[in-house]
Scaffold this motif. Structure first.
Motif, PDB file in Angstrom:
ATOM      1  N   ASP A   1     103.153 -17.245 -95.823  1.00 28.94           N
ATOM      2  CA  ASP A   1     103.276 -18.676 -95.532  1.00 28.94           C
ATOM      3  C   ASP A   1     102.032 -19.444 -95.938  1.00 28.94           C
ATOM      4  O   ASP A   1     101.970 -20.658 -95.701  1.00 28.94           O
TER       5      ASP A   1
ATOM      6  N   PHE B   1      95.941 -31.481 -75.851  1.00 27.04           N
ATOM      7  CA  PHE B   1      97.079 -32.370 -76.096  1.00 27.04           C
ATOM      8  C   PHE B   1      97.364 -33.236 -74.883  1.00 27.04           C
ATOM      9  O   PHE B   1      97.404 -32.739 -73.771  1.00 27.04           O
TER      10      PHE B   1
ATOM     11  N   ASP C   1      98.376 -23.314 -76.389  1.00 21.82           N
ATOM     12  CA  ASP C   1      99.419 -23.535 -75.378  1.00 21.82           C
ATOM     13  C   ASP C   1      99.286 -24.909 -74.749  1.00 21.82           C
ATOM     14  O   ASP C   1      98.189 -25.426 -74.586  1.00 21.82           O
TER      15      ASP C   1
ATOM     16  N   PHE D   1      94.239 -15.574 -87.471  1.00 16.47           N
ATOM     17  CA  PHE D   1      94.956 -14.672 -88.368  1.00 16.47           C
ATOM     18  C   PHE D   1      95.496 -15.450 -89.553  1.00 16.47           C
ATOM     19  O   PHE D   1      95.560 -16.678 -89.519  1.00 16.47           O
TER      20      PHE D   1
ATOM     21  N   ARG E   1     108.465 -19.375 -88.941  1.00 18.87           N
ATOM     22  CA  ARG E   1     108.285 -17.973 -89.327  1.00 18.87           C
ATOM     23  C   ARG E   1     107.117 -17.336 -88.584  1.00 18.87           C
ATOM     24  O   ARG E   1     107.067 -16.117 -88.433  1.00 18.87           O
ATOM     25  N   VAL E   2     106.153 -18.145 -88.171  1.00 24.69           N
ATOM     26  CA  VAL E   2     104.958 -17.602 -87.524  1.00 24.69           C
ATOM     27  C   VAL E   2     105.000 -17.751 -86.000  1.00 24.69           C
ATOM     28  O   VAL E   2     104.622 -16.836 -85.277  1.00 24.69           O
ATOM     29  N   PHE E   3     105.495 -18.884 -85.537  1.00 23.81           N
ATOM     30  CA  PHE E   3     105.468 -19.156 -84.098  1.00 23.81           C
ATOM     31  C   PHE E   3     106.862 -19.043 -83.494  1.00 23.81           C
ATOM     32  O   PHE E   3     107.860 -19.059 -84.205  1.00 23.81           O
ATOM     33  N   LYS E   4     106.885 -18.995 -82.171  1.00 25.12           N
ATOM     34  CA  LYS E   4     108.132 -18.676 -81.487  1.00 25.12           C
ATOM     35  C   LYS E   4     108.935 -19.896 -81.057  1.00 25.12           C
ATOM     36  O   LYS E   4     110.083 -19.762 -80.661  1.00 25.12           O
ATOM     37  N   TRP E   5     108.342 -21.076 -81.116  1.00 24.92           N
ATOM     38  CA  TRP E   5     109.029 -22.239 -80.572  1.00 24.92           C
ATOM     39  C   TRP E   5     110.190 -22.661 -81.470  1.00 24.92           C
ATOM     40  O   TRP E   5     110.141 -22.475 -82.691  1.00 24.92           O
TER      41      TRP E   5
ATOM     42  N   ASN F   1     106.134 -12.004 -82.741  1.00 30.03           N
ATOM     43  CA  ASN F   1     106.361 -12.860 -83.907  1.00 30.03           C
ATOM     44  C   ASN F   1     105.909 -12.267 -85.234  1.00 30.03           C
ATOM     45  O   ASN F   1     106.153 -12.867 -86.275  1.00 30.03           O
TER      46      ASN F   1
ATOM     47  N   LEU G   1     106.277 -22.891 -89.952  1.00 25.68           N
ATOM     48  CA  LEU G   1     105.865 -22.739 -88.545  1.00 25.68           C
ATOM     49  C   LEU G   1     106.823 -21.818 -87.794  1.00 25.68           C
ATOM     50  O   LEU G   1     106.402 -20.983 -86.993  1.00 25.68           O
TER      51      LEU G   1
ATOM     52  N   LEU H   1     102.262 -12.854 -78.335  1.00 25.94           N
ATOM     53  CA  LEU H   1     102.477 -13.760 -79.474  1.00 25.94           C
ATOM     54  C   LEU H   1     102.543 -12.985 -80.785  1.00 25.94           C
ATOM     55  O   LEU H   1     103.428 -13.173 -81.608  1.00 25.94           O
TER      56      LEU H   1
ATOM     57  N   SER I   1      98.627 -15.670 -92.449  1.00 27.04           N
ATOM     58  CA  SER I   1      99.947 -15.272 -92.923  1.00 27.04           C
ATOM     59  C   SER I   1      99.992 -15.516 -94.419  1.00 27.04           C
ATOM     60  O   SER I   1     100.032 -16.665 -94.864  1.00 27.04           O
TER      61      SER I   1
ATOM     62  N   ALA J   1     103.607 -26.121 -76.892  1.00 23.15           N
ATOM     63  CA  ALA J   1     102.380 -25.843 -77.652  1.00 23.15           C
ATOM     64  C   ALA J   1     102.021 -27.047 -78.514  1.00 23.15           C
ATOM     65  O   ALA J   1     102.880 -27.855 -78.856  1.00 23.15           O
ATOM     66  N   TRP J   2     100.754 -27.145 -78.829  1.00 20.16           N
ATOM     67  CA  TRP J   2     100.287 -28.189 -79.738  1.00 20.16           C
ATOM     68  C   TRP J   2      99.757 -27.536 -81.012  1.00 20.16           C
ATOM     69  O   TRP J   2      99.275 -26.401 -80.983  1.00 20.16           O
TER      70      TRP J   2
ATOM     71  N   TRP K   1      94.396 -19.670 -83.067  1.00 19.20           N
ATOM     72  CA  TRP K   1      95.086 -19.883 -81.788  1.00 19.20           C
ATOM     73  C   TRP K   1      94.023 -20.020 -80.704  1.00 19.20           C
ATOM     74  O   TRP K   1      93.182 -19.154 -80.532  1.00 19.20           O
ATOM     75  N   VAL K   2      94.068 -21.137 -80.003  1.00 19.18           N
ATOM     76  CA  VAL K   2      93.045 -21.454 -79.004  1.00 19.18           C
ATOM     77  C   VAL K   2      93.654 -21.305 -77.620  1.00 19.18           C
ATOM     78  O   VAL K   2      94.660 -21.946 -77.307  1.00 19.18           O
TER      79      VAL K   2
ATOM     80  N   MET L   1      99.108 -19.587 -94.678  1.00 21.61           N
ATOM     81  CA  MET L   1      98.743 -20.307 -93.470  1.00 21.61           C
ATOM     82  C   MET L   1      97.655 -19.557 -92.697  1.00 21.61           C
ATOM     83  O   MET L   1      97.792 -18.371 -92.419  1.00 21.61           O
TER      84      MET L   1
ATOM     85  N   TRP M   1     103.913 -31.077 -81.925  1.00 20.14           N
ATOM     86  CA  TRP M   1     104.233 -30.566 -80.595  1.00 20.14           C
ATOM     87  C   TRP M   1     105.375 -29.563 -80.747  1.00 20.14           C
ATOM     88  O   TRP M   1     106.410 -29.872 -81.351  1.00 20.14           O
TER      89      TRP M   1
END
Lengths: 158, 171
Positions: B158, B171, A138, B153, A66-70, B52, A64, B48, B155, A144-145, B164-165, B160, A41
């Motif tokens: 990383d 959840f 989202d 995508f 480095r790639v995502f904003k959270w 990022n 995570l 996004l 990376s 985000a999950w 992205w859905v 990785m 999460w």
């Protein structure tokens, strides 16, 4: 004649060496792929006090971020499982979220993600050591999950 | 919603439509919830990625950077082109006078290579193998739900792969 004898000795030696060579660990059961799945999460808020969330490993946290904003990533569940060639493996990630992972003859795995009983997305690719596959989206309140799949580091099974 | 309309909405989100066409799509998104959802998802993906994506700067001018690549290619090409044998110089085996030596040298090379390749422990296992680049064979992502959008995508720094859905209750 000397050349032929030399070549014969060389080939014979190589043949014997390959016979007595120990079997590599990963070849013990090449049909099975040990994987790890984590439900994570992501939030910009601090950890909620009423939830049993764990911090994720620092290496994954760094990747995570480095790639995502959270700002914060918490592990909801973690499951080790093995995927075989015969039938898909079902893994419950939470009450609402589950995955089914099946090994393909090509060496790829097919990952099916279900949310609230419905198939949401299906992804097929090879998962190599060190690589991670993240299926994410989202959640409400700008959270985000993340479902993170990777090969298990220890090959001893779940 | 057909593919053409989806592409129009994508172009509208990217600001690539003419004013009249943009107005038409904007009006459509106000009356069509599916079109609005797609536009919002595309905007989400856009921000996004834009917010990022890591920036990589090069400590050289553009021309100098490309000239170095060009020079590297030429150097590699020159290295692979083997020089013609000089006249008047016989090959090593014939100079030594041995047909035998012509066999011995390649055989020794094969034996050495085989020894290092086949000795126990040198066969890469899951633990010893270097992390390999991803093999995104087919790279298939499917969703049976019309409202769900996906963006995939990779990376490389990383190692990785991200799917992205959008618009999915998971959840």
């Amino acid at each position: 004649m000397t050349t032929r004898l030399f070549a014969l000795a060389l080939l014979t030696g190589l043949g014997f060496q390959s016979l007595f060579q120990p079997t590599p660990a990963c070849a013990a059961d090449p049909a099975k792929l040990p994987l790890q799945a984590q439900l994570i999460w992501g939030t910009d808020s601090s950890k909620p006090s009423d939830k049993t969330l764990k911090p994720i490993p620092p290496d994954l946290d760094k990747r995570l971020r480095r790639v995502f904003k959270w700002q914060n990533y918490f592990e909801v569940t973690q499951t080790n499982f093995v995927v075989g060639p015969t039938q898909p493996t079902h893994v419950d990630m939470s009450r609402e979220c589950r995955i089914e992972v099946a090994q393909q003859p090509s060496g790829e795995v097919e990952i099916q993600l279900f949310g609230k009983g419905r198939l949401v997305v299906k992804k097929r690719q090879r998962i190599l050591p060190g690589e991670i596959v993240v299926i994410a989206g989202d959640d409400k309140d700008y959270n985000a999950w993340f479902v993170v799949l990777t090969q298990q580091k220890s090959r001893g099974g779940p | 919603m057909n593919r053409e309309l989806q592409e129009k909405i994508q172009a509208w989100v990217d600001g690539e439509l003419k004013a009249s066409e943009a107005h038409r799509i904007a009006t459509l998104t106000q009356s069509d919830p599916a079109a609005l959802a797609l536009a919002e998802n595309l905007r989400g993906f856009r921000s996004l990625v834009r917010d990022n994506a890591p920036e990589h700067s090069i400590d050289a001018s553009r021309d100098f950077y490309w000239s170095r690549i060009r020079e590297g290619i030429h150097r590699a090409e020159r290295a692979t082109a083997s020089p013609p044998p000089e006249k008047g110089h016989a090959s090593i085996p014939s100079r030594v006078g041995g047909h035998w030596l012509a066999w011995l040298v390649p055989s020794a090379l094969v034996a050495t290579a085989a020894f290092f390749a086949l000795r126990p422990g040198s066969v890469p296992t899951a633990e010893t193998a270097d992390p390999l680049p991803p093999v995104l064979v087919d790279h298939v992502v499917e969703s049976p739900l019309a409202e769900v959008t996906t963006l995939t995508f990779y990376s490389s720094s990383d190692a990785m792969t991200v799917v992205w859905v959008g618009s999915a209750e998971v959840f």
